[in-house]
Design a protein around this motif. Sequence first.
Motif, PDB file in Angstrom:
ATOM      1  N   ALA A  36     -74.624 -47.215 -13.399  1.00 48.34           N
ATOM      2  CA  ALA A  36     -73.163 -47.271 -13.027  1.00 48.34           C
ATOM      3  C   ALA A  36     -72.497 -47.364 -14.151  1.00 48.34           C
ATOM      4  N   ILE A  37     -71.357 -46.370 -14.464  1.00 49.92           N
ATOM      5  CA  ILE A  37     -70.552 -46.344 -15.560  1.00 49.92           C
ATOM      6  C   ILE A  37     -69.145 -46.797 -15.074  1.00 49.92           C
ATOM      7  N   VAL A  38     -68.747 -47.988 -15.773  1.00 45.83           N
ATOM      8  CA  VAL A  38     -67.309 -48.521 -15.316  1.00 45.83           C
ATOM      9  C   VAL A  38     -66.385 -48.495 -16.493  1.00 45.83           C
ATOM     10  N   SER A  39     -65.111 -48.692 -16.295  1.00 52.72           N
ATOM     11  CA  SER A  39     -64.125 -48.457 -17.269  1.00 52.72           C
ATOM     12  C   SER A  39     -63.940 -50.001 -18.037  1.00 52.72           C
ATOM     13  N   LYS A  40     -63.606 -50.024 -19.055  1.00 53.40           N
ATOM     14  CA  LYS A  40     -63.278 -51.592 -19.699  1.00 53.40           C
ATOM     15  C   LYS A  40     -61.684 -51.779 -19.984  1.00 53.40           C
ATOM     16  N   VAL A  41     -60.945 -50.715 -19.833  1.00 52.37           N
ATOM     17  CA  VAL A  41     -59.380 -51.003 -20.013  1.00 52.37           C
ATOM     18  C   VAL A  41     -58.646 -50.131 -18.917  1.00 52.37           C
ATOM     19  N   PRO A  42     -57.460 -50.560 -18.357  1.00 53.01           N
ATOM     20  CA  PRO A  42     -56.892 -49.909 -17.357  1.00 53.01           C
ATOM     21  C   PRO A  42     -56.350 -48.707 -17.873  1.00 53.01           C
ATOM     22  N   GLY A  43     -56.404 -47.619 -16.905  1.00 53.54           N
ATOM     23  CA  GLY A  43     -55.597 -46.433 -17.579  1.00 53.54           C
ATOM     24  C   GLY A  43     -55.833 -45.044 -16.540  1.00 53.54           C
ATOM     25  N   LYS A  44     -54.965 -44.265 -16.465  1.00 49.67           N
ATOM     26  CA  LYS A  44     -55.215 -43.072 -15.405  1.00 49.67           C
ATOM     27  C   LYS A  44     -55.978 -42.086 -15.766  1.00 49.67           C
ATOM     28  N   ILE A  45     -56.869 -41.604 -14.965  1.00 47.79           N
ATOM     29  CA  ILE A  45     -57.516 -40.283 -15.531  1.00 47.79           C
ATOM     30  C   ILE A  45     -56.825 -39.086 -15.407  1.00 47.79           C
ATOM     31  N   ILE A  46     -56.751 -38.688 -16.838  1.00 49.38           N
ATOM     32  CA  ILE A  46     -56.188 -37.433 -17.042  1.00 49.38           C
ATOM     33  C   ILE A  46     -57.088 -36.031 -17.105  1.00 49.38           C
ATOM     34  N   ARG A  47     -58.319 -36.235 -17.553  1.00 46.85           N
ATOM     35  CA  ARG A  47     -59.332 -35.209 -17.451  1.00 46.85           C
ATOM     36  C   ARG A  47     -60.605 -35.827 -17.183  1.00 46.85           C
TER      37      ARG A  47
END
Length: 317
Positions: A36-47
């Motif tokens: 599983a690949i998770v995000s470390k910082v909050p942000g919107k997916i742009i691509r």
Amino acid sequence: MKNLLILFLALLLCSSCNRPKNKELLQGKVEKEQIAIVSKVPGKIIRLLVKEGDLVQKGDTLAILDIPEVDAKKSQAEGAVFSAKAQYNMAVKGATNNQIKQLEAKLMALKEQYQFAQKSIKRLNNMLKDSLIPQQTYDETFAKYQGALAQYNAVQAELDDAKKGARKEQQEMALGQQERAYGALQEVETANKERYVIAPQDMSIETITLNLGELALPGYTLFNGFIKNSTYFRFTIAESKLNQIKKGQEVEVTIPYNKQSIKGKITTIKQLSAYGNIATAYPDYEMQESLFEIKITPIQVQDTKDLISKTSATLSL
């Protein structure tokens, strides 16, 4: 007709008696190691650069996040570094050339006053011995002499400090502020790199949990997949049948849906802690028996590259 029926039943009975006893067949599952690949910082997916089912290699970019807060913090950190660096340089170098010139001119003026007061006190000392002046006059001149000497020494020390720079403790404090500012900048630059979601190893993308424009929170799973060349087989066996297997034993697993036989080795035997983990369909065991899971890894990994995860596998004991 009746005799023929009797003859047929007799032949069938004989055939059943002579048939060799079948081995017990265990039914398990084809499994792959998940990741599983998770995000470390909050942000919107742009691509989104991949789609479900894609095979990716270690280091490939899977998605790009928009993190506007990082850009603002980076500007602040760069400003803090610039300011802290200037303060440290000022602490090390000390006063400017103009400040040193001013202190040198002040020192020369005070030196003249000190030398004049020194000459005056010597003359008055001789006159006092001859009782030509009162004691009060001598004391007033001596006080002026002491004041001139103190001012001269103070400016001399101030000039020495200006030439040497700030005291060691002040320099260390300024250096610490500079290192702190550099650390804040490095932290922001590290967070800026997290806008790129990178594949940690060779894998296949099975599910993508977010779409374009959706917000990825820290620790939220963005991609699920299977690690490349990680296929293994999982079976459930009752405690009473453990004597039929052992760790390191080579066995042959059959894949029903493509009629493929694969040689493998038993690498793990462990007790199951939950009924929901049972891999073998309709396991034959007594209620008081413990259940164990056996993990079989293929001897030739290439034999399993086309196998589909969660499909059935069989093993004869």
